[in-house]
Write a protein that holds these residues in place. Structure first.
Motif, PDB file in Angstrom:
ATOM      1  N   VAL A   1     -33.632   6.230  56.350  1.00 20.34           N
ATOM      2  CA  VAL A   1     -32.944   6.412  56.984  1.00 20.34           C
ATOM      3  C   VAL A   1     -31.666   6.409  56.792  1.00 20.34           C
ATOM      4  O   VAL A   1     -30.581   7.743  57.229  1.00 20.34           O
ATOM      5  CB  VAL A   1     -33.592   5.805  58.587  1.00 20.34           C
ATOM      6  CG1 VAL A   1     -33.403   6.887  59.688  1.00 20.34           C
ATOM      7  CG2 VAL A   1     -35.733   5.815  58.144  1.00 20.34           C
ATOM      8  N   VAL A   2     -31.167   5.100  57.140  1.00 16.66           N
ATOM      9  CA  VAL A   2     -29.462   5.525  57.469  1.00 16.66           C
ATOM     10  C   VAL A   2     -28.753   5.982  56.142  1.00 16.66           C
ATOM     11  O   VAL A   2     -28.298   6.399  56.268  1.00 16.66           O
ATOM     12  CB  VAL A   2     -29.166   3.746  57.523  1.00 16.66           C
ATOM     13  CG1 VAL A   2     -27.351   3.924  57.297  1.00 16.66           C
ATOM     14  CG2 VAL A   2     -29.758   3.283  59.111  1.00 16.66           C
ATOM     15  N   ALA A   3     -29.371   5.952  55.090  1.00 11.99           N
ATOM     16  CA  ALA A   3     -29.008   6.166  53.810  1.00 11.99           C
ATOM     17  C   ALA A   3     -28.578   7.826  53.779  1.00 11.99           C
ATOM     18  O   ALA A   3     -28.015   8.850  53.247  1.00 11.99           O
ATOM     19  CB  ALA A   3     -29.584   6.109  52.393  1.00 11.99           C
ATOM     20  N   LEU A   4     -29.916   8.482  54.730  1.00 11.07           N
ATOM     21  CA  LEU A   4     -30.146   9.955  54.595  1.00 11.07           C
ATOM     22  C   LEU A   4     -28.838  10.389  55.906  1.00 11.07           C
ATOM     23  O   LEU A   4     -27.587  11.368  55.065  1.00 11.07           O
ATOM     24  CB  LEU A   4     -31.180  10.619  55.237  1.00 11.07           C
ATOM     25  CG  LEU A   4     -32.483  10.659  54.282  1.00 11.07           C
ATOM     26  CD1 LEU A   4     -33.334  10.453  54.888  1.00 11.07           C
ATOM     27  CD2 LEU A   4     -32.372  11.323  52.966  1.00 11.07           C
TER      28      LEU A   4
ATOM     29  N   ILE B   1     -27.807   2.257  47.637  1.00 12.86           N
ATOM     30  CA  ILE B   1     -28.669   3.544  47.343  1.00 12.86           C
ATOM     31  C   ILE B   1     -27.753   4.912  47.157  1.00 12.86           C
ATOM     32  O   ILE B   1     -28.453   5.355  46.663  1.00 12.86           O
ATOM     33  CB  ILE B   1     -29.543   3.763  48.749  1.00 12.86           C
ATOM     34  CG1 ILE B   1     -30.475   2.957  49.688  1.00 12.86           C
ATOM     35  CG2 ILE B   1     -30.884   5.379  48.758  1.00 12.86           C
ATOM     36  CD1 ILE B   1     -31.594   2.864  50.355  1.00 12.86           C
ATOM     37  N   LEU B   2     -27.043   5.188  48.369  1.00 17.39           N
ATOM     38  CA  LEU B   2     -26.536   6.373  47.818  1.00 17.39           C
ATOM     39  C   LEU B   2     -25.475   6.426  46.608  1.00 17.39           C
ATOM     40  O   LEU B   2     -24.869   7.076  46.197  1.00 17.39           O
ATOM     41  CB  LEU B   2     -25.246   6.808  48.861  1.00 17.39           C
ATOM     42  CG  LEU B   2     -25.908   6.974  50.119  1.00 17.39           C
ATOM     43  CD1 LEU B   2     -24.669   7.905  51.083  1.00 17.39           C
ATOM     44  CD2 LEU B   2     -26.646   8.699  49.976  1.00 17.39           C
TER      45      LEU B   2
ATOM     46  N   VAL C   1     -25.085  -1.911  53.686  1.00 12.90           N
ATOM     47  CA  VAL C   1     -24.613  -1.836  52.522  1.00 12.90           C
ATOM     48  C   VAL C   1     -25.676  -1.501  51.647  1.00 12.90           C
ATOM     49  O   VAL C   1     -25.754  -1.308  50.633  1.00 12.90           O
ATOM     50  CB  VAL C   1     -24.101  -3.222  52.561  1.00 12.90           C
ATOM     51  CG1 VAL C   1     -24.455  -3.901  51.081  1.00 12.90           C
ATOM     52  CG2 VAL C   1     -22.602  -3.608  53.150  1.00 12.90           C
ATOM     53  N   SER C   2     -27.022  -1.869  52.571  1.00  8.06           N
ATOM     54  CA  SER C   2     -28.054  -1.271  51.377  1.00  8.06           C
ATOM     55  C   SER C   2     -28.331   0.295  51.978  1.00  8.06           C
ATOM     56  O   SER C   2     -28.210   0.221  50.575  1.00  8.06           O
ATOM     57  CB  SER C   2     -29.655  -1.321  52.138  1.00  8.06           C
ATOM     58  OG  SER C   2     -29.098  -3.550  52.269  1.00  8.06           O
TER      59      SER C   2
END
Length: 542
Positions: free
Chosen positions: A352-355, A10-11, A5-6
């Protein structure tokens, strides 16, 4: 769940979404133009991303990096010319399909395989992200130094047949990184009392020179080629159905891409050829490979598109780039004071997960764009080479000058552009120079930090991960030495067998001449002359 979710929040920003669209569409267009490639595009755009936020700038660069291979399949299939270097294997089976009138089927299959490879890689890495977050804090200065050294060795060894020149170029890159003020005591090194060398040789200037300017010179010195396009027939969605008939080939190729992408210096080419070899050996119709095999096309496109997401693992977890494109992205982190490495996984895991989610969304956007716009997109392969060369040249010098408003940087970039052009003409690699500059800086800083607690050489590898990395370095060197010795032995055996054959032929001729000079030989010659009379006139032409 909270982590996802976080990352999604960001995206969800409008500037990140715009960066995804620009990167995905721009990457496809750049990949579809033969002679440009993602390295040139990223090098040109790199100065512009420094003014953006890290997530926005990296999303643009990731978009170009991940989607250029989609576009590179278009000229590889239609005109037998790979749009990017990694699409060379696509021509083996893609162009024969076009020659049979199945161009649209080949494009659809390439898009579908690329989409599966990209999504498969991102899903694997999102699942492994918690494991990486636990392992990353175990890496201290000594471990990162050894990992960087291992990466540099792998980069050199990956250039088989050019190992010595690749090593020389890599150490030349390490030397370039030492020019200027050293990072601890700020004493001058190799400046020769020249003030313009005090600030060192900028990585972006070298990147733009070696990749963008050299490619511009290469395009300008060549002739424009007339391209004839094959009309597209059939539906573009049939590739998705055909891909579902070969899940084993696609799964193995994606796995090869993920594993090879995480190893510095290996990348797409090794993953492609391993996947292609496996697909051919396990196929029921291996004779079709190289003549329009759908399995061969799936293996090539799935494996190369699984690499970009995996290549971000050593970059994010250890701050160690595995190739030139991720080395360029590393500079975006440094400009914004975001240091990739163990601390990034500990303190900013949503980033990192957003990337990785950005890469996932990117693949969806690219597939939708290609399925709807391929008919118009194929026309970009007709853009003249010289026009491209002038455009790249102009944009490159604008990008170099905008870094520090320095005319000296433009001259340095031009010198490296000429050097890169010479390397291209000699078919020598330029990537080791960039990785030498990046990894050399990491190794110097981490070695100085690690030596503070080291009293004996064995203290440097007294921790488990350090020992494992050290043994891996020894193992890689031992395997390479074994490979070199076996190649030399094979070459020596080939020369000996050729010499033996020539000697055997000479001995046969010598024995025949001696036999004919004996009494029995004379009788045989006289007997033959009765039946085969000698011709006294001129010989008739055969």
């Amino acid at each position: 769940m909270e982590l996802l979710v976080s990352a999604a929040e960001i995206l969800a920003r409008w500037d990140v979404v715009l960066a995804l669209l620009v990167g995905s569409v721009g990457g496809v267009l750049i990949g579809a133009i033969p002679g440009v490639g993602p390295a040139v595009a990223i090098a040109i755009l790199l100065p512009a991303t420094f003014s953006m936020e890290p997530i926005v700038g990296l999303t643009v660069l990731l978009g170009i990096y991940g989607s250029s291979m989609y576009g590179g399949a278009i000229p590889a299939i239609l005109i037998n010319t790979p749009g990017t270097a990694v699409n060379a294997l696509t021509t083996y089976d893609g162009f024969p399909m076009t020659a049979r009138g199945e161009a649209r089927r080949a494009l659809s299959l390439a898009y579908s395989a690329s989409f599966f490879g990209g999504v498969f890689s991102v899903v694997c890495l999102i699942l492994f992200a918690p494991v990486l977050a636990r392992i990353a804090p175990m890496f201290g200065s000594r471990e990162i130094f050894l990992a960087a050294l291992l990466g540099l060795i792998l980069v050199v060894i990956a250039h088989r047949g050019q190992t010595l020149i690749a090593a020389a170029l890599a150490f030349f890159g390490v030397f370039l990184n030492t020019v200027g003020l050293e990072p601890v005591k700020y004493s001058k090194r190799y400046t020769f009392d020249q003030s313009w060398l005090s600030s060192g040789v900028d990585l972006i200037v070298v990147v733009l020179g070696l990749f963008a300017l050299s490619q511009a010179f290469y395009l300008l010195q060549g002739d424009d080629e007339k391209v004839r396009l094959t009309p597209l027939r059939g539906g573009l969605f049939q590739g998705l159905r055909e891909l579902s008939r070969h899940p084993r080939v696609a799964g193995v190729a994606g796995s090869f891409g993920v594993v090879m992408g995480m190893i510095p210096g290996v990348g797409e080419f090794t993953a492609q050829f391993m996947s292609y070899t496996y697909a051919q050996r396990s196929s029921k119709r291996p004779e079709d490979f190289g003549h329009g095999s759908s399995e061969g096309l799936i293996a090539a496109e799935t494996s190369n598109n699984a690499v970009p997401a995996a290549a971000m693992v050593p970059l994010l977890a250890l701050g160690i780039p595995g190739e030139a494109l991720t080395a360029m992205m590393l500079s975006v982190f440094y400009v914004h004071n975001v240091v990739p490495g163990p601390q990034l996984f500990q303190n900013d895991m949503p980033f990192v997960v957003a990337l990785y989610l950005a890469l996932l969304v990117l693949n969806v956007l690219v597939l939708i764009f290609l399925l709807s716009a391929t008919g118009h997109l194929v026309k970009v392969v007709k853009i003249p080479n010289r026009f491209l060369g002038v455009a790249i040249l102009t944009l490159s010098f604008v990008g170099v000058y905008s870094l520090r408003n320095s005319f000296t940087d433009c001259l340095i970039a031009a010198c490296f552009g000429v050097f890169g052009f010479v390397l291209k003409r000699l078919s020598l690699p330029a990537v080791p120079i960039i990785l030498g500059m990046v990894l050399g800086g990491i190794m110097e800083v981490k070695l100085r930090a690690g030596m503070a607690r080291v009293k004996t050489p064995l203290d440097f590898i007294d921790r488990p991960i350090a020992m494992i990395l050290f043994l891996m370095i020894l193992g890689v060197l031992a395997l390479h030495i074994r490979y070199v010795l076996s190649e030399r032995r094979k070459l020596k055996e080939a020369k000996w067998s050729a010499r033996k054959r020539s000697t055997r032929f000479g001995m046969q001729m010598f024995r025949r001449r001696d036999y004919l000079s004996t009494e029995r030989g004379k009788k045989v010659r006289e007997k033959r002359s009765k039946y085969v009379p000698r011709s006294t006139g001129p010989r008739s032409p055969r």
